[in-house]
Design an enzyme around this catalytic site. Structure first.
Site, PDB file in Angstrom:
ATOM      1  N   TYR A  32      99.426   1.839  62.500  1.00 55.24           N
ATOM      2  CA  TYR A  32      99.621   1.188  61.206  1.00 55.24           C
ATOM      3  C   TYR A  32     101.036   1.417  60.698  1.00 55.24           C
ATOM      4  O   TYR A  32     101.781   2.245  61.232  1.00 55.24           O
ATOM      5  CB  TYR A  32      98.584   1.692  60.188  1.00 55.24           C
ATOM      6  CG  TYR A  32      98.848   3.078  59.641  1.00 55.24           C
ATOM      7  CD1 TYR A  32      98.628   4.203  60.417  1.00 55.24           C
ATOM      8  CD2 TYR A  32      99.327   3.255  58.349  1.00 55.24           C
ATOM      9  CE1 TYR A  32      98.887   5.466  59.917  1.00 55.24           C
ATOM     10  CE2 TYR A  32      99.579   4.516  57.834  1.00 55.24           C
ATOM     11  CZ  TYR A  32      99.361   5.619  58.626  1.00 55.24           C
ATOM     12  OH  TYR A  32      99.620   6.875  58.135  1.00 55.24           O
ATOM     13  N   LYS A 145     102.390   6.758  64.696  1.00 56.29           N
ATOM     14  CA  LYS A 145     101.690   6.457  63.444  1.00 56.29           C
ATOM     15  C   LYS A 145     100.344   5.810  63.769  1.00 56.29           C
ATOM     16  O   LYS A 145     100.168   4.594  63.653  1.00 56.29           O
ATOM     17  CB  LYS A 145     102.576   5.541  62.567  1.00 56.29           C
ATOM     18  CG  LYS A 145     102.270   5.630  61.086  1.00 56.29           C
ATOM     19  CD  LYS A 145     103.420   5.102  60.265  1.00 56.29           C
ATOM     20  CE  LYS A 145     103.064   4.900  58.808  1.00 56.29           C
ATOM     21  NZ  LYS A 145     102.659   6.108  58.096  1.00 56.29           N
ATOM     22  N   GLU A 177     105.281  19.370  58.528  1.00 59.54           N
ATOM     23  CA  GLU A 177     105.465  18.301  57.523  1.00 59.54           C
ATOM     24  C   GLU A 177     104.262  18.293  56.587  1.00 59.54           C
ATOM     25  O   GLU A 177     103.347  19.097  56.725  1.00 59.54           O
ATOM     26  CB  GLU A 177     105.607  16.947  58.227  1.00 59.54           C
ATOM     27  CG  GLU A 177     104.389  16.537  59.016  1.00 59.54           C
ATOM     28  CD  GLU A 177     104.497  15.145  59.646  1.00 59.54           C
ATOM     29  OE1 GLU A 177     105.279  14.320  59.167  1.00 59.54           O
ATOM     30  OE2 GLU A 177     103.759  14.890  60.616  1.00 59.54           O
ATOM     31  N   LEU A 201     105.861  13.067  62.091  1.00 56.60           N
ATOM     32  CA  LEU A 201     106.168  11.637  62.052  1.00 56.60           C
ATOM     33  C   LEU A 201     107.603  11.506  61.544  1.00 56.60           C
ATOM     34  O   LEU A 201     107.951  12.116  60.523  1.00 56.60           O
ATOM     35  CB  LEU A 201     105.216  10.909  61.086  1.00 56.60           C
ATOM     36  CG  LEU A 201     105.484   9.411  61.013  1.00 56.60           C
ATOM     37  CD1 LEU A 201     104.948   8.717  62.258  1.00 56.60           C
ATOM     38  CD2 LEU A 201     104.868   8.804  59.765  1.00 56.60           C
TER      39      LEU A 201
HETATM   40  N1  PMP Z   1     104.485  12.259  57.687  1.00 58.61           N
HETATM   41  C1  PMP Z   1     103.232  11.793  57.642  1.00 58.61           C
HETATM   42  C2  PMP Z   1     102.171  12.548  58.348  1.00 58.61           C
HETATM   43  C3  PMP Z   1     102.935  10.622  56.926  1.00 58.61           C
HETATM   44  O1  PMP Z   1     101.676  10.149  56.883  1.00 58.61           O
HETATM   45  C4  PMP Z   1     103.965   9.954  56.235  1.00 58.61           C
HETATM   46  C5  PMP Z   1     103.679   8.720  55.419  1.00 58.61           C
HETATM   47  N2  PMP Z   1     103.098   7.719  56.149  1.00 58.61           N
HETATM   48  C6  PMP Z   1     105.264  10.468  56.319  1.00 58.61           C
HETATM   49  C7  PMP Z   1     105.496  11.628  57.051  1.00 58.61           C
HETATM   50  C8  PMP Z   1     106.400   9.787  55.625  1.00 58.61           C
HETATM   51  O2  PMP Z   1     106.766   8.654  56.326  1.00 58.61           O
HETATM   52  P1  PMP Z   1     107.461   7.419  55.612  1.00 58.61           P
HETATM   53  O3  PMP Z   1     108.689   7.952  54.954  1.00 58.61           O
HETATM   54  O4  PMP Z   1     107.765   6.491  56.709  1.00 58.61           O
HETATM   55  O5  PMP Z   1     106.482   6.885  54.625  1.00 58.61           O
END
Ligand code: PMP
Length: 284
Positions: A32, A145, A177, A201
């Site tokens: 996603y 993701k 994270e 991620l």
């Molecule tokens: N880490 C994880 C586990 C996440 O779910 C997200 C948000 N989807 C992020 C980091 C931040 O990613 P982004 O800046 O692309 O929203």
């Protein structure tokens, strides 16, 4: 009326039916993206599409149709639903097939996307948030993701029950994270965040903030850092598509920077905000 994207068709939400043997539903076998819309425009569209393509490749999925068409459809969806400030959620699964762990041979991927309205004031907590420290229990490909978010879901819920808005997760001594965000610390003027490897991620906002920090001449270190470094940091903040740059002012019972957002966090916060405001001045 709210319209969703179902493969390449725009249909009413109740028409968007998913098969009971869709592999996304049974195995979490899909990926996603969440896109942020400001002023009716997608913020960092190319970056999100690149990550989408990467997730597809890592899971040996195929796109149902070319990415250029997906991009066009996202914009059409935003227009149809009159989204000015909001998000687009898009997922692609391996499709429906008789339940079997092996990849099906003749199944088409299923794409769905829908929009939400989201005001910046609701998503970003300028004065900072409390977070909980929790052991990272996820699998070892957090760089993809995928729809498999149970580790994130369990820790987010636990943090919520502890009165926190987010969890800072760690594998043993190393901070990885958040459940839905990346984590940054500042020590002695240096911005530190976990390197982009299989344990996190690589957030779009993470990459963007690193770019902003470099432009501002802030020294950056992408590396493993420990729980202790995090607790002893001058500043801590999280980043995500929705939360943008959100200061962390408390970790469990421990205050960061005496419970106030720090100067580098605030500098990055306002630089981020300025970039968004600039977006509002550029025509579509
Ligand atoms: N880490 C994880 C586990 C996440 O779910 C997200 C948000 N989807 C992020 C980091 C931040 O990613 P982004 O800046 O692309 O929203």
């Amino acid at each position: 009326m709210c319209v969703i994207l179902y493969n390449d068709q725009f249909v009413a939400r109740k028409e968007g039916k998913v098969d009971i043997e869709d592999r996304g539903y049974q195995f979490g076998d899909g990926i996603y993206e969440v896109f942020r819309v400001y002023y009716g425009k997608v913020f960092l569209m190319e970056w999100h599409l690149n990550r989408l393509q990467r997730s597809i490749n890592e899971l040996f999925l195929t796109l149902p149709y070319p990415i250029e068409q997906i991009e066009k459809n996202i914009y059409a969806l935003i227009e149809k639903n009159n989204i000015v400030d909001g998000t687009v959620y898009l997922q692609i699964t391996r499709g429906a097939s008789g339940r079997n762990h092996l990849f099906p041979t003749n199944t088409n991927p299923v794409l769905i996307a829908y929009t939400t309205h989201l005001k910046r004031e609701e998503a970003v907590v300028k004065e900072g948030i409390k977070v909980s420290l929790l052991e990272d229990i996820r699998w070892l490909r957090c760089d993809i993701k995928t729809l498999n978010l149970l580790g994130n879901v369990l820790n987010k819920e636990k943090a919520h029950q502890e009165g926190s808005k987010e969890a800072i997760q760690h594998r043993g001594d190393i901070v990885t994270e958040g459940c839905t965000s990346n984590v940054f610390i500042v020590k002695g003027g240096v911005l530190i965040t976990h390197q982009a490897d299989h344990f996190i991620l690589n957030g779009i906002t993470r990459m963007y903030v690193l770019e902003l920090a470099a432009k501002l001449g802030i020294k950056i270190e992408e590396r493993n850092y420990t729980i202790n470094e995090c607790l002893l940091a001058d500043e801590v903040f999280i980043t995500s598509t929705g939360a943008e740059v959100t200061p962390v002012i408390q970790i469990n019972d421990h205050l960061i920077n005496e419970g106030k957002p720090g100067p580098i966090t605030e500098q990055l916060f306002s630089e981020f905000e300025n970039e968004i405001k600039r977006m509002g001045m550029i025509s579509k």
